[in-house]
Design a protein around this motif. Structure first.
Motif, short mmCIF file in Angstrom:
data_model
loop_
_atom_site.label_atom_id
_atom_site.label_comp_id
_atom_site.label_asym_id
_atom_site.label_seq_id
_atom_site.Cartn_x
_atom_site.Cartn_y
_atom_site.Cartn_z
N LEU A 75 10.05 -3.46 -8.42
CA LEU A 75 9.01 -3.02 -9.35
C LEU A 75 7.64 -3.34 -8.79
CD1 LEU A 75 8.22 -1.89 -12.14
CD2 LEU A 75 8.41 -4.23 -13.04
N SER A 76 6.74 -2.37 -8.82
CA SER A 76 5.37 -2.52 -8.31
C SER A 76 5.37 -3.16 -6.92
CB SER A 76 4.53 -3.37 -9.27
OG SER A 76 4.43 -2.76 -10.53
N PRO A 77 5.99 -2.50 -5.93
CA PRO A 77 6.05 -3.07 -4.57
C PRO A 77 4.65 -3.28 -4.00
CG PRO A 77 6.61 -0.74 -4.54
CD PRO A 77 6.56 -1.15 -5.98
N PRO A 78 4.48 -4.28 -3.14
CA PRO A 78 3.15 -4.58 -2.60
C PRO A 78 2.66 -3.53 -1.62
CG PRO A 78 4.82 -5.87 -1.47
CD PRO A 78 5.52 -5.18 -2.60
N VAL A 79 1.36 -3.55 -1.40
CA VAL A 79 0.75 -2.74 -0.35
C VAL A 79 0.87 -3.55 0.95
CG1 VAL A 79 -1.38 -1.69 0.48
CG2 VAL A 79 -0.82 -1.63 -1.96
N VAL A 80 1.26 -2.89 2.03
CA VAL A 80 1.52 -3.58 3.29
C VAL A 80 0.61 -3.03 4.38
CG1 VAL A 80 3.25 -4.13 5.05
CG2 VAL A 80 3.94 -3.90 2.65
N ALA A 81 -0.15 -3.92 5.02
CA ALA A 81 -0.95 -3.55 6.19
C ALA A 81 -0.31 -4.22 7.40
CB ALA A 81 -2.40 -4.00 6.02
N LEU A 82 0.13 -3.42 8.36
CA LEU A 82 0.86 -3.97 9.50
C LEU A 82 -0.09 -4.39 10.61
CD1 LEU A 82 3.75 -4.53 10.48
CD2 LEU A 82 3.69 -2.31 11.63
N ARG A 83 0.04 -5.63 11.04
CA ARG A 83 -0.77 -6.14 12.16
C ARG A 83 -0.09 -5.88 13.50
NH1 ARG A 83 -2.56 -12.20 10.14
NH2 ARG A 83 -4.51 -11.63 9.09
N SER A 84 1.20 -6.14 13.56
CA SER A 84 1.93 -5.97 14.82
C SER A 84 3.39 -5.69 14.51
CB SER A 84 1.81 -7.22 15.70
OG SER A 84 2.38 -8.34 15.05
N GLY A 85 4.10 -5.12 15.49
CA GLY A 85 5.51 -4.82 15.31
C GLY A 85 5.74 -3.38 14.88
#
Length: 248
Positions: free
Chosen positions: A53-63
């Protein structure tokens, strides 16, 4: 397992993210930094499970992360990949359930925000909102064009196109695919069998289009000719030449 670490302060929480985060007004940057959770994920670790429910916003740094959906294929069906500097959000609406599984293809580092906090940042700055929406639109357009192009290619050209899309240029002029993506994942994304992916890779190696190095899979310039879009008549409607189009 991955590691979770709370970061307070602008210098650490927003480190390694697109410039648009640094351009936010001071108060908005501070609030976004305070609500951020910095995470590292091990290979195959789930970042967002299905049904959250209401999954977070994800900003990818690496990988590298992959979005997959349940299917008959082992490990699910790969739908899209999230690469460094990408900002992934299943939805910025509240109380929405995630439909797929977002997981780490390789060891990855990311910054996560509650969807409410990210919504507040979008509302605080028109420039930030425009940047986010513009990036989302470009990402979707590139994704759809890439999928359409894959359908119209065959055999080694299809696999070569995928490798080029997942690779990145280096400072010395080479092009490398640094993350090793499991063949089963590639197969589910391309809609072919795992044995077919292995066969295509072997053929590209034998013909000198790709070479395994200590830094990753190196793609030779000749590989572009397998899926060249220089002939305008071969492009999909609205498609730019691949080398400049998807790298923008």
């Amino acid at each position: 397992m991955g590691r979770t670490e709370r970061r307070h302060g602008l210098s650490k929480a927003l480190l390694g993210l697109p410039q648009a985060f640094s351009n936010l007004p001071d108060h908005a940057r501070q609030k976004l930094a305070e609500s951020a959770t910095v995470r590292t994920f091990a290979r195959n670790e789930v970042v967002i499970p299905p049904g959250q429910l209401s999954p977070p916003v994800v900003a990818l740094r690496s990988g590298l992360l992959v979005l997959s959906f349940t299917g008959d294929v082992e490990g699910g069906i790969a739908s899209d990949f999230v690469r460094p500097l990408d900002v992934f959000s299943g939805s910025t609406r509240l109380r929405i359930f995630s439909s797929g599984t977002l997981s780490a293809v390789s060891a990855s580092a990311a910054v996560l925000w509650p969807v409410e906090a990210f919504r507040e940042a979008l509302l605080s700055s028109a420039d930030f909102a425009v940047w986010y929406l513009d990036g989302l639109e470009r990402r979707l357009a590139h994704h759809y064009l890439h999928r359409a192009r894959v359908v119209h290619l065959s055999g080694e050209a299809q696999y070569a196109y995928f490798l080029w899309a997942m690779s990145e240029p280096t400072t010395d002029g080479r092009r490398l695919m640094k993350v090793k993506i499991p063949q089963q994942l590639v197969a589910s994304y391309l809609g072919v069998g795992r044995e077919e992916v292995s066969r295509r890779k072997t053929l590209l190696e034998k013909t000198g289009h790709i070479s395994q190095t200590s830094a990753g899979l190196e793609l030779m310039d000749s590989i572009v000719h397998l899926f060249s879009l220089e002939d305008a008549g071969s492009r999909m409607p609205g498609e730019l030449p691949f080398v400049t189009g998807l790298d923008a």
